[in-house]
Design a protein around this motif. Structure first.
Motif, PDB file in Angstrom:
ATOM      1  N   ILE A 120      -8.430  73.144 -41.014  1.00 40.43           N
ATOM      2  CA  ILE A 120      -8.232  72.581 -42.352  1.00 40.43           C
ATOM      3  C   ILE A 120      -6.751  72.596 -42.732  1.00 40.43           C
ATOM      4  N   ILE A 121      -6.060  73.695 -42.418  1.00 45.25           N
ATOM      5  CA  ILE A 121      -4.615  73.763 -42.717  1.00 45.25           C
ATOM      6  C   ILE A 121      -3.869  72.669 -41.951  1.00 45.25           C
ATOM      7  N   ALA A 122      -4.255  72.473 -40.688  1.00 51.90           N
ATOM      8  CA  ALA A 122      -3.607  71.426 -39.887  1.00 51.90           C
ATOM      9  C   ALA A 122      -3.854  70.046 -40.493  1.00 51.90           C
ATOM     10  N   ALA A 123      -5.076  69.796 -40.936  1.00 52.37           N
ATOM     11  CA  ALA A 123      -5.375  68.506 -41.570  1.00 52.37           C
ATOM     12  C   ALA A 123      -4.556  68.321 -42.847  1.00 52.37           C
ATOM     13  N   GLN A 124      -4.395  69.410 -43.588  1.00 54.53           N
ATOM     14  CA  GLN A 124      -3.585  69.339 -44.814  1.00 54.53           C
ATOM     15  C   GLN A 124      -2.128  68.999 -44.501  1.00 54.53           C
ATOM     16  N   HIS A 125      -1.689  69.350 -43.296  1.00 52.16           N
ATOM     17  CA  HIS A 125      -0.325  69.020 -42.871  1.00 52.16           C
ATOM     18  C   HIS A 125      -0.262  67.671 -42.151  1.00 52.16           C
ATOM     19  N   GLY A 126      -1.356  66.915 -42.190  1.00 53.35           N
ATOM     20  CA  GLY A 126      -1.339  65.570 -41.624  1.00 53.35           C
ATOM     21  C   GLY A 126      -1.561  65.507 -40.135  1.00 53.35           C
ATOM     22  N   LYS A 127      -2.064  66.594 -39.525  1.00 53.44           N
ATOM     23  CA  LYS A 127      -2.258  66.614 -38.081  1.00 53.44           C
ATOM     24  C   LYS A 127      -3.706  66.285 -37.715  1.00 53.44           C
ATOM     25  N   ASP A 128      -3.868  65.553 -36.626  1.00 53.10           N
ATOM     26  CA  ASP A 128      -5.176  65.443 -35.999  1.00 53.10           C
ATOM     27  C   ASP A 128      -5.410  66.709 -35.178  1.00 53.10           C
ATOM     28  N   VAL A 129      -6.667  66.987 -34.844  1.00 53.69           N
ATOM     29  CA  VAL A 129      -7.005  68.310 -34.287  1.00 53.69           C
ATOM     30  C   VAL A 129      -7.978  68.210 -33.123  1.00 53.69           C
ATOM     31  N   TYR A 130      -7.687  68.954 -32.066  1.00 57.36           N
ATOM     32  CA  TYR A 130      -8.689  69.302 -31.045  1.00 57.36           C
ATOM     33  C   TYR A 130      -8.936  70.792 -31.232  1.00 57.36           C
ATOM     34  N   CYS A 131     -10.178  71.191 -31.501  1.00 57.76           N
ATOM     35  CA  CYS A 131     -10.483  72.604 -31.744  1.00 57.76           C
ATOM     36  C   CYS A 131     -11.609  73.069 -30.842  1.00 57.76           C
ATOM     37  N   GLU A 132     -11.392  74.221 -30.239  1.00 52.40           N
ATOM     38  CA  GLU A 132     -12.444  74.814 -29.417  1.00 52.40           C
ATOM     39  C   GLU A 132     -13.639  75.245 -30.277  1.00 52.40           C
ATOM     40  N   MET A 137     -17.516  79.843 -38.619  1.00 53.13           N
ATOM     41  CA  MET A 137     -18.132  81.171 -38.661  1.00 53.13           C
ATOM     42  C   MET A 137     -19.307  81.245 -39.625  1.00 53.13           C
ATOM     43  N   SER A 138     -19.581  80.167 -40.349  1.00 55.54           N
ATOM     44  CA  SER A 138     -20.667  80.201 -41.328  1.00 55.54           C
ATOM     45  C   SER A 138     -21.082  78.778 -41.696  1.00 55.54           C
ATOM     46  N   ILE A 139     -22.199  78.688 -42.395  1.00 55.65           N
ATOM     47  CA  ILE A 139     -22.642  77.386 -42.912  1.00 55.65           C
ATOM     48  C   ILE A 139     -21.605  76.829 -43.884  1.00 55.65           C
ATOM     49  N   GLU A 140     -21.091  77.680 -44.770  1.00 61.15           N
ATOM     50  CA  GLU A 140     -20.092  77.224 -45.742  1.00 61.15           C
ATOM     51  C   GLU A 140     -18.864  76.650 -45.042  1.00 61.15           C
ATOM     52  N   GLU A 141     -18.380  77.331 -44.005  1.00 63.80           N
ATOM     53  CA  GLU A 141     -17.206  76.827 -43.279  1.00 63.80           C
ATOM     54  C   GLU A 141     -17.515  75.491 -42.613  1.00 63.80           C
ATOM     55  N   SER A 142     -18.723  75.328 -42.107  1.00 66.04           N
ATOM     56  CA  SER A 142     -19.089  74.077 -41.434  1.00 66.04           C
ATOM     57  C   SER A 142     -18.975  72.900 -42.385  1.00 66.04           C
ATOM     58  N   TRP A 143     -19.537  73.068 -43.593  1.00 71.21           N
ATOM     59  CA  TRP A 143     -19.443  71.981 -44.580  1.00 71.21           C
ATOM     60  C   TRP A 143     -18.001  71.744 -44.985  1.00 71.21           C
ATOM     61  N   ALA A 144     -17.244  72.827 -45.159  1.00 69.91           N
ATOM     62  CA  ALA A 144     -15.840  72.688 -45.572  1.00 69.91           C
ATOM     63  C   ALA A 144     -15.039  71.935 -44.511  1.00 69.91           C
ATOM     64  N   LEU A 145     -15.347  72.189 -43.253  1.00 73.17           N
ATOM     65  CA  LEU A 145     -14.647  71.510 -42.159  1.00 73.17           C
ATOM     66  C   LEU A 145     -14.881  69.999 -42.226  1.00 73.17           C
ATOM     67  N   GLY A 146     -16.149  69.614 -42.317  1.00 74.78           N
ATOM     68  CA  GLY A 146     -16.457  68.188 -42.377  1.00 74.78           C
ATOM     69  C   GLY A 146     -15.826  67.522 -43.590  1.00 74.78           C
ATOM     70  N   ALA A 147     -15.885  68.194 -44.738  1.00 71.32           N
ATOM     71  CA  ALA A 147     -15.336  67.614 -45.964  1.00 71.32           C
ATOM     72  C   ALA A 147     -13.827  67.458 -45.879  1.00 71.32           C
ATOM     73  N   ALA A 148     -13.159  68.434 -45.284  1.00 69.10           N
ATOM     74  CA  ALA A 148     -11.692  68.396 -45.219  1.00 69.10           C
ATOM     75  C   ALA A 148     -11.201  67.219 -44.382  1.00 69.10           C
ATOM     76  N   PHE A 149     -11.854  66.957 -43.272  1.00 71.10           N
ATOM     77  CA  PHE A 149     -11.367  65.874 -42.413  1.00 71.10           C
ATOM     78  C   PHE A 149     -11.683  64.499 -42.983  1.00 71.10           C
ATOM     79  N   ARG A 150     -12.696  64.440 -43.834  1.00 67.40           N
ATOM     80  CA  ARG A 150     -12.902  63.201 -44.582  1.00 67.40           C
ATOM     81  C   ARG A 150     -11.831  63.064 -45.671  1.00 67.40           C
ATOM     82  N   ARG A 151     -11.579  64.174 -46.371  1.00 69.47           N
ATOM     83  CA  ARG A 151     -10.648  64.127 -47.498  1.00 69.47           C
ATOM     84  C   ARG A 151      -9.233  63.780 -47.038  1.00 69.47           C
ATOM     85  N   TYR A 152      -8.800  64.396 -45.928  1.00 64.97           N
ATOM     86  CA  TYR A 152      -7.416  64.203 -45.481  1.00 64.97           C
ATOM     87  C   TYR A 152      -7.274  63.082 -44.456  1.00 64.97           C
ATOM     88  N   ASN A 153      -8.389  62.409 -44.156  1.00 69.65           N
ATOM     89  CA  ASN A 153      -8.307  61.208 -43.318  1.00 69.65           C
ATOM     90  C   ASN A 153      -7.714  61.505 -41.943  1.00 69.65           C
TER      91      ASN A 153
END
Length: 425
Positions: A120-132, A137-153
């Motif tokens: 999410i921090i990387a997306a906020q800095h305008g970076k695309d991401v490959y993540c292992e 670590m949780s359901i909440e983080e999973s939703w936050a991940l998907g939302a962040a990459f939609r929000r930051y395009n």
């Protein structure tokens, strides 16, 4: 004048870009045309991914950030030797790497606890991401991940490389063609209990003398995880099987194989509605799940290579006309009526190389990746829900619209984990 990097940072939908804008020309790829990568937390697995990235002509790796000085030096040496120069820069603070405007994308291969916050921090800095994986670590983080990459395009490629494996793709093709008939059940081989029990330990290891910060930044290594005293085992891969850092066998391999099941069945936008845990912490164990349409998903501890010896991280599709099963051994097992439809495929070992190349190609074209943040969110929510059911020792029912369990308030409180300050998602 619009630069190539400005285009990459502003666009995500498929688009046609004049070649002069991208600086493309015949022959060798100019440095300005290459996708530049940085890496954060590159250990043994990350080094394997990096080895594939370094062979992609359209990509250039320029910087490494790690909390361990020895790893920074190792990766810099590897990269500089590959390129024949001294260009790879080293950082101990991820914000310094992410602040570089010349970096288009980052490879994140830290421990699991860092995957979502760093992505999410990387997306906020305008970076695309490959993540292992596991990506959260949780359901909440999973939703936050998907939302962040939609929000930051931004583009996100989860380390679920088997989506680009030819033997796995053939199994999906057989389902989509109708050869297997109507889908009845999906089977995801989860981490064998002999390696990763479904319930990780909540203990601590005895404290050891803390190395100097310039050798290892322990506070940054812990990151969002709860504080605990330093022990050398943690930083050499021994963090797995501790609850604060790990989701046990269900997340360890389910993040791969449940992902395969969702991808094959076109379930990337949903999750099962029921989770029934079976077995013990010493195995074998399984979680029987059911989707709203009645299709079953079985997460099962089927040993390292699976009962049919199709290799690690195997998955199986059952229809009312036939079945197929494959894994990292490349070989496909199937019902007799499906056998004439099989054809030789390239090795499953090429899946990672294909997966990395796909990300670079998508960054250039701004097309969606096959293992997007949204797809990863849904498959990981499924794994986390199964993990919570196993911890609760009872069958749980899940509302896919409200994103909550309908029969257990304690389970609902387990959808998130507290992050250590100042980290949050």
């Amino acid at each position: 004048m619009t630069t190539r990097r400005q285009i990459l940072q502003s666009a995500v939908a498929p688009m046609i870009v004049p070649s002069l804008v991208l600086g493309q020309r015949a022959g060798a790829i100019a440095p300005s045309d290459k996708i530049t990568f940085g890496g954060i937390g590159i250990g043994s697995r990350g080094a394997h991914v990096l080895s594939k990235l370094l062979n992609v002509e359209q990509a250039r790796f320029v910087a490494i950030c790690d909390v361990r000085n020895s790893r920074r030096e190792t990766i810099k040496s590897t990269v500089d030797q590959k390129y024949g120069d001294h260009g790879c820069q080293m950082y101990s603070d991820q914000y310094e790497l992410l602040a570089r405007q010349d970096i288009d994308a980052v490879l994140i291969a830290t421990g699991d606890r860092w995957h979502t916050p760093l992505s999410i921090i990387a997306a906020q800095h305008g970076k695309d991401v490959y993540c292992e994986k596991p990506c959260s670590m949780s359901i909440e983080e999973s939703w936050a991940l998907g939302a962040a990459f939609r929000r930051y395009n931004r583009l996100y490629q989860a380390g679920c490389q088997r989506r680009n494996g030819a033997n796995f793709q053939l199994c999906k093709e057989l389902l989509k063609s109708g050869a297997l008939g109507k889908l009845q059940a999906l089977y995801a081989n989860v981490g064998p209990s002999v390696n990763w029990p479904p319930l990780p330990s909540r203990d601590w290891l005895a404290a050891e003398e803390l190395p100097p910060k310039q050798v290892l930044d322990w506070d940054r290594w812990l990151g969002p995880a709860p504080w605990r005293p330093y022990h050398s085992s943690y930083v050499t891969g021994g963090w797995r099987n501790f609850y604060d850092f790990h989701g046990g066998g269900i997340l360890e391999w389910g993040s791969h194989t449940v992902d395969l099941c969702h991808w094959a069945a076109d379930y990337d936008d949903t999750q099962p509605v029921e989770y029934e845990p079976v077995g013990t912490n010493v195995g074998p164990y399984q979680v029987n799940c059911r989707y709203a349409n009645g299709v079953k998903l079985v997460m099962r501890d089927n040993a390292w290579d699976g009962a049919l010896k199709t290799g690690s991280c195997s998955f199986r599709i059952e229809g009312d006309k036939g079945w197929v099963e494959t894994g990292d051994a490349t070989r496909i097992e199937c019902s007799d009526n499906i056998r004439p439809l099989l054809r030789p495929t390239e090795s499953a070992a090429l899946a990672l190389e294909n997966h990395v190349k796909e990300l670079v190609r998508c960054i250039k074209t701004r097309q969606a990746t096959s293992a997007s943040a949204s797809a990863a969110a849904n498959s990981h929510v499924t794994c986390h829900a199964a993990f919570i059911a196993y911890q609760r020792g009872k069958t749980l029912t899940w509302d896919t619209t409200k994103h909550e369990f309908t029969n257990d308030e304690i389970a609902n409180r387990m959808r998130s984990r507290a992050l250590r300050e100042p980290w949050r998602v």
